[in-house]
Scaffold this motif. Structure first.
Motif, PDB file in Angstrom:
ATOM      1  N   ARG A 154      -5.782   6.163   1.476  1.00 44.29           N
ATOM      2  CA  ARG A 154      -4.480   6.273   2.126  1.00 44.29           C
ATOM      3  C   ARG A 154      -3.400   5.494   1.374  1.00 44.29           C
ATOM      4  O   ARG A 154      -2.231   5.588   1.724  1.00 44.29           O
ATOM      5  CB  ARG A 154      -4.590   5.776   3.559  1.00 44.29           C
ATOM      6  CG  ARG A 154      -5.455   6.759   4.370  1.00 44.29           C
ATOM      7  CD  ARG A 154      -5.820   6.244   5.700  1.00 44.29           C
ATOM      8  NE  ARG A 154      -4.748   6.410   6.666  1.00 44.29           N
ATOM      9  CZ  ARG A 154      -4.809   5.918   7.886  1.00 44.29           C
ATOM     10  NH1 ARG A 154      -5.867   5.245   8.276  1.00 44.29           N
ATOM     11  NH2 ARG A 154      -3.821   6.097   8.716  1.00 44.29           N
ATOM     12  N   ILE A 155      -3.796   4.754   0.344  1.00 46.07           N
ATOM     13  CA  ILE A 155      -2.800   4.045  -0.454  1.00 46.07           C
ATOM     14  C   ILE A 155      -2.142   5.068  -1.359  1.00 46.07           C
ATOM     15  O   ILE A 155      -2.801   5.767  -2.115  1.00 46.07           O
ATOM     16  CB  ILE A 155      -3.438   2.900  -1.274  1.00 46.07           C
ATOM     17  CG1 ILE A 155      -3.964   1.830  -0.317  1.00 46.07           C
ATOM     18  CG2 ILE A 155      -2.438   2.325  -2.262  1.00 46.07           C
ATOM     19  CD1 ILE A 155      -4.606   0.651  -0.998  1.00 46.07           C
ATOM     20  N   GLN A 190     -10.076   4.559   2.550  1.00 44.08           N
ATOM     21  CA  GLN A 190      -9.660   5.765   3.262  1.00 44.08           C
ATOM     22  C   GLN A 190      -8.772   6.670   2.389  1.00 44.08           C
ATOM     23  O   GLN A 190      -8.304   7.705   2.858  1.00 44.08           O
ATOM     24  CB  GLN A 190      -8.882   5.384   4.535  1.00 44.08           C
ATOM     25  CG  GLN A 190      -9.633   4.515   5.510  1.00 44.08           C
ATOM     26  CD  GLN A 190     -10.823   5.247   6.105  1.00 44.08           C
ATOM     27  OE1 GLN A 190     -10.695   6.384   6.517  1.00 44.08           O
ATOM     28  NE2 GLN A 190     -11.970   4.603   6.127  1.00 44.08           N
ATOM     29  N   LEU A 201      -7.614   0.582   3.691  1.00 44.09           N
ATOM     30  CA  LEU A 201      -6.723   1.682   3.320  1.00 44.09           C
ATOM     31  C   LEU A 201      -7.155   2.328   2.005  1.00 44.09           C
ATOM     32  O   LEU A 201      -7.085   3.553   1.850  1.00 44.09           O
ATOM     33  CB  LEU A 201      -5.278   1.184   3.212  1.00 44.09           C
ATOM     34  CG  LEU A 201      -4.585   0.849   4.533  1.00 44.09           C
ATOM     35  CD1 LEU A 201      -3.273   0.128   4.282  1.00 44.09           C
ATOM     36  CD2 LEU A 201      -4.364   2.104   5.368  1.00 44.09           C
ATOM     37  N   GLU A 225       0.421   3.313   9.868  1.00 48.02           N
ATOM     38  CA  GLU A 225      -0.804   3.148   9.082  1.00 48.02           C
ATOM     39  C   GLU A 225      -1.069   1.671   8.801  1.00 48.02           C
ATOM     40  O   GLU A 225      -2.213   1.209   8.891  1.00 48.02           O
ATOM     41  CB  GLU A 225      -0.703   3.913   7.756  1.00 48.02           C
ATOM     42  CG  GLU A 225      -0.745   5.422   7.918  1.00 48.02           C
ATOM     43  CD  GLU A 225      -0.449   6.150   6.620  1.00 48.02           C
ATOM     44  OE1 GLU A 225      -1.251   7.035   6.244  1.00 48.02           O
ATOM     45  OE2 GLU A 225       0.578   5.829   5.985  1.00 48.02           O
ATOM     46  N   VAL A 237       2.454   2.665   2.537  1.00 47.48           N
ATOM     47  CA  VAL A 237       2.049   3.445   3.703  1.00 47.48           C
ATOM     48  C   VAL A 237       3.109   3.298   4.794  1.00 47.48           C
ATOM     49  O   VAL A 237       4.012   2.476   4.700  1.00 47.48           O
ATOM     50  CB  VAL A 237       0.665   3.000   4.243  1.00 47.48           C
ATOM     51  CG1 VAL A 237      -0.425   3.291   3.235  1.00 47.48           C
ATOM     52  CG2 VAL A 237       0.660   1.534   4.626  1.00 47.48           C
ATOM     53  N   ALA A 267       0.811  -1.220   0.000  1.00 51.74           N
ATOM     54  CA  ALA A 267       0.000   0.000   0.000  1.00 51.74           C
ATOM     55  C   ALA A 267       0.845   1.270   0.000  1.00 51.74           C
ATOM     56  O   ALA A 267       0.298   2.362  -0.117  1.00 51.74           O
ATOM     57  CB  ALA A 267      -0.927   0.003   1.216  1.00 51.74           C
ATOM     58  N   ALA A 317      -4.307  -0.373  10.271  1.00 52.18           N
ATOM     59  CA  ALA A 317      -5.236  -1.023   9.332  1.00 52.18           C
ATOM     60  C   ALA A 317      -5.372  -2.508   9.645  1.00 52.18           C
ATOM     61  O   ALA A 317      -6.484  -3.057   9.613  1.00 52.18           O
ATOM     62  CB  ALA A 317      -4.756  -0.827   7.899  1.00 52.18           C
TER      63      ALA A 317
END
Length: 153
Positions: free
Chosen positions: A45-46, A43, A40, A21, A17, A15, A25
């Motif tokens: 967030r990737i 969200q 993720l 994070e 991250v 991801a 997750a």
């Protein structure tokens, strides 16, 4: 559920991250890697992978391009005799570093009715060569007409 460092590392790499994070997750999804990735993603967030100079896949891609360019030859000939035969990589580098001079030389090559070809080891005819011929013929015939008109003056 006990989250392992290996799980965090895998999720981090997939991801792109941070450790925190990835750990959060995994904890929120009871250690389920697929659910953590989905979480993720939802969200936002990737993070897309950036090109890292030290990344071996980037270096391998560059090496692959260089190898392919070295297999393609830049050939200049006149009356079926080869005048110049160099790798296309070298031709590109010369063109970049000596742009004004190489542009003038390229124009002179075309005006003097030399043929320019890109050749691969298998001697297949490429579509680009017919386009190069078309441009060369147009420039050469135009130049010939201009010279003829100039001589008639």
């Amino acid at each position: 559920m006990n989250i392992t460092l290996e799980q965090i590392d895998i999720l981090r790499k997939r991801a792109n991250v941070s450790y925190k994070e990835a750990k959060d997750a995994l904890e929120k999804n009871n250690g389920n890697m697929v659910e953590a990735l989905t979480y993720l993603e939802e969200q936002n967030r990737i993070k897309p992978e950036g090109i890292k100079i030290g990344d071996s896949s980037f270096i391998n891609s560059i090496k692959e391009v260089i190898q392919k360019l070295n297999k393609i030859k830049f050939v200049v000939s006149k009356d079926e005799k080869t005048v110049l035969n160099i790798s296309s990589l070298l031709a590109i580098l010369i063109g970049i570093f000596t742009f004004p001079v190489s542009l003038i030389i390229l124009i002179l090559i075309i005006i003097t009715h030399h043929k320019i070809r890109l050749e691969k080891g298998d001697n297949k005819e490429w579509g680009i060569n017919s386009k190069i011929d078309k441009v060369s013929n147009t420039v050469s015939s135009t130049t010939d007409k201009v010279i003829k008109e100039f001589k008639e003056l």
